[in-house]
Design a protein around this motif. Structure first.
Motif, PDB file in Angstrom:
ATOM      1  N   ILE A   1      52.625  83.206  37.136  1.00  0.00           N
ATOM      2  CA  ILE A   1      53.835  83.002  37.960  1.00  0.00           C
ATOM      3  C   ILE A   1      53.551  82.080  39.144  1.00  0.00           C
ATOM      4  O   ILE A   1      54.295  81.131  39.412  1.00  0.00           O
ATOM      5  N   LEU A   2      52.461  82.328  39.854  1.00  0.00           N
ATOM      6  CA  LEU A   2      52.171  81.511  41.045  1.00  0.00           C
ATOM      7  C   LEU A   2      51.912  80.060  40.651  1.00  0.00           C
ATOM      8  O   LEU A   2      52.457  79.121  41.250  1.00  0.00           O
ATOM      9  N   LYS A   3      51.101  79.872  39.613  1.00  0.00           N
ATOM     10  CA  LYS A   3      50.803  78.516  39.151  1.00  0.00           C
ATOM     11  C   LYS A   3      52.086  77.774  38.762  1.00  0.00           C
ATOM     12  O   LYS A   3      52.314  76.636  39.177  1.00  0.00           O
ATOM     13  N   ASP A   4      52.914  78.431  37.960  1.00  0.00           N
ATOM     14  CA  ASP A   4      54.151  77.786  37.503  1.00  0.00           C
ATOM     15  C   ASP A   4      55.031  77.397  38.688  1.00  0.00           C
ATOM     16  O   ASP A   4      55.611  76.314  38.713  1.00  0.00           O
ATOM     17  N   GLN A   5      55.131  78.280  39.652  1.00  0.00           N
ATOM     18  CA  GLN A   5      55.979  77.999  40.820  1.00  0.00           C
ATOM     19  C   GLN A   5      55.417  76.850  41.646  1.00  0.00           C
ATOM     20  O   GLN A   5      56.159  75.973  42.091  1.00  0.00           O
ATOM     21  N   ILE A   6      54.104  76.843  41.857  1.00  0.00           N
ATOM     22  CA  ILE A   6      53.498  75.754  42.652  1.00  0.00           C
ATOM     23  C   ILE A   6      53.685  74.431  41.910  1.00  0.00           C
ATOM     24  O   ILE A   6      54.068  73.424  42.503  1.00  0.00           O
ATOM     25  N   MET A   7      53.426  74.444  40.599  1.00  0.00           N
ATOM     26  CA  MET A   7      53.550  73.208  39.808  1.00  0.00           C
ATOM     27  C   MET A   7      54.981  72.692  39.829  1.00  0.00           C
ATOM     28  O   MET A   7      55.217  71.497  40.001  1.00  0.00           O
ATOM     29  N   ALA A   8      55.936  73.600  39.652  1.00  0.00           N
ATOM     30  CA  ALA A   8      57.346  73.181  39.656  1.00  0.00           C
ATOM     31  C   ALA A   8      57.667  72.544  41.000  1.00  0.00           C
ATOM     32  O   ALA A   8      58.301  71.484  41.066  1.00  0.00           O
ATOM     33  N   TYR A   9      57.201  73.149  42.063  1.00  0.00           N
ATOM     34  CA  TYR A   9      57.483  72.608  43.393  1.00  0.00           C
ATOM     35  C   TYR A   9      56.828  71.236  43.584  1.00  0.00           C
ATOM     36  O   TYR A   9      57.475  70.282  44.005  1.00  0.00           O
ATOM     37  N   LEU A  10      55.559  71.141  43.261  1.00  0.00           N
ATOM     38  CA  LEU A  10      54.850  69.873  43.505  1.00  0.00           C
ATOM     39  C   LEU A  10      55.401  68.753  42.619  1.00  0.00           C
ATOM     40  O   LEU A  10      55.503  67.606  43.045  1.00  0.00           O
ATOM     41  N   ASN A  11      55.782  69.084  41.402  1.00  0.00           N
ATOM     42  CA  ASN A  11      56.307  68.047  40.506  1.00  0.00           C
ATOM     43  C   ASN A  11      57.723  67.612  40.862  1.00  0.00           C
ATOM     44  O   ASN A  11      58.066  66.446  40.718  1.00  0.00           O
ATOM     45  N   ASP A  12      58.547  68.555  41.330  1.00  0.00           N
ATOM     46  CA  ASP A  12      59.971  68.241  41.505  1.00  0.00           C
ATOM     47  C   ASP A  12      60.353  67.809  42.908  1.00  0.00           C
ATOM     48  O   ASP A  12      61.362  67.145  43.100  1.00  0.00           O
ATOM     49  N   SER A  13      59.571  68.211  43.905  1.00  0.00           N
ATOM     50  CA  SER A  13      60.096  68.077  45.266  1.00  0.00           C
ATOM     51  C   SER A  13      59.656  66.788  45.943  1.00  0.00           C
ATOM     52  O   SER A  13      60.132  66.472  47.022  1.00  0.00           O
ATOM     53  N   GLY A  14      58.728  66.063  45.322  1.00  0.00           N
ATOM     54  CA  GLY A  14      58.198  64.900  46.021  1.00  0.00           C
ATOM     55  C   GLY A  14      57.395  65.321  47.253  1.00  0.00           C
ATOM     56  O   GLY A  14      57.239  64.561  48.205  1.00  0.00           O
TER      57      GLY A  14
END
Ligand SMILES: Nc1ncnc2c1ncn2[C@@H]1O[C@H](COP(=O)(O)OP(=O)(O)OP(=O)(O)O)[C@@H](O)[C@H]1O
Ligand SMILES: [Mg+2]
Length: 266
Positions: free
Chosen positions: A109-122
């Motif tokens: 869960i933590l990995k997925d959330q961090i990755m989603a944030y880093l990939n999508d948010s610029g």
């Protein structure tokens, strides 16, 4: 992705994890690196140590991210320090393990959330530093799965090396099963007391066994390091000339140099 995700980890309590997170974050931010600290400990010590509250009933915490009610972008707080942001924690986080018991992908869960944030948010962080709790529980497993590398603070006291075998086994297991890229960046000797012969003995044993994985910098036992958190500031700002600060400035340099060496070897 240029961000490096680093957990500060040791399942033994009170060895200097949070102090290292706060002061490495401060040291790097003073070097113009953009830092996100994630407080992954229900005690919320990194939160208060960086001047924010862990008792204000806020839902803008890592717990809300891990239980799926918020995204990382909703919960990032600015601290009063330049280049240094924080995701807070509080005691709510202690319920997570039971609440996610039915989720067989929960370690991710933590990995997925961090990755989603880093990939999508610029987002433009250079480092994400995770402060782990003193256990080998789900939260620590989540941190191991989400990280590229680890810094292990080791208190230069009797019993210090004992828990390390179990930690190394857990790291190996995560590497083999869930996160093959995980590496140990280094072991940081903390709370060194030069009047105590045990300290030098633990240092000697650690260097013999772990060799160049042990950082040259040794953090001395220094009362200023224990005073700073009650003022909600890193010791590097509280008293930049004390021995504790000097050691964390030196650790920051060593950490950044290590990066250059790792990059030139890659
Ligand atoms: N080098 C040091 N000299 C003196 N006191 C220190 C030093 N490093 C940390 N401390 C103090 O020792 C206590 C434990 O340190 P810290 O909170 O960083 O450890 P921790 O590993 O994060 O603990 P926990 O496992 O409970 O999360 C704190 O009160 C801290 O201020
Ligand atoms: Mg801590």
């Amino acid at each position: 992705m240029k961000e490096k995700i680093i957990s500060i980890i040791n399942q033994k309590g009170g060895v200097g994890k949070t102090t290292t997170v706060i002061n490495l974050a401060a040291g790097l931010s003073m070097k113009s690196k953009k830092i996100l600290v994630i407080d992954l400990d229900p005690q919320g010590n990194a939160t208060t140590g960086l001047g924010l509250s862990n008792t204000d009933k806020s839902n803008d915490t890592i717990y809300s991210v891990l239980n799926g009610t918020k995204n990382i972008s909703d919960v990032i707080c600015k601290t009063k320090f330049n280049n240094l942001d924080l995701i807070k924690s509080n005691v709510d986080l202690s319920g997570l393990e039971v609440e996610t018991a039915g989720d067989n992908r929960r370690a991710f869960i933590l990995k997925d959330q961090i990755m989603a944030y880093l990939n999508d948010s610029g987002a433009s962080y250079d480092y994400v530093l995770i402060d782990c709790p003193p256990s080998l529980s789900l939260l620590t497993i989540m941190a191991l799965v989400a990280s590229n590398s680890l810094v292990v603070p080791l208190q230069t006291e009797f019993f210090a090396l004992e828990g390390l075998t179990q930690l190394m086994k857990t790291i190996e297991r995560i590497k083999n099963n869930l996160n093959p890229e995980l590496i140990i960046r280094g072991i940081l000797l903390t709370m060194y007391d030069k009047r105590n012969k045990l300290s030098s003995q633990v240092e000697k044993e650690a260097r013999q066994y772990f060799q160049d994985k042990v950082y040259q910098t040794v953090v001395p036992r220094n009362v200023r390091l224990s005073e700073a958190p009650s003022h909600g500031v890193p010791v590097l700002i509280y008293d930049k000339n004390c021995p504790g600060s000097k050691s964390y400035f030196s650790f920051t340099e060593e950490f950044l140099n290590q990066e250059k060496i790792m990059e030139s070897a890659a």
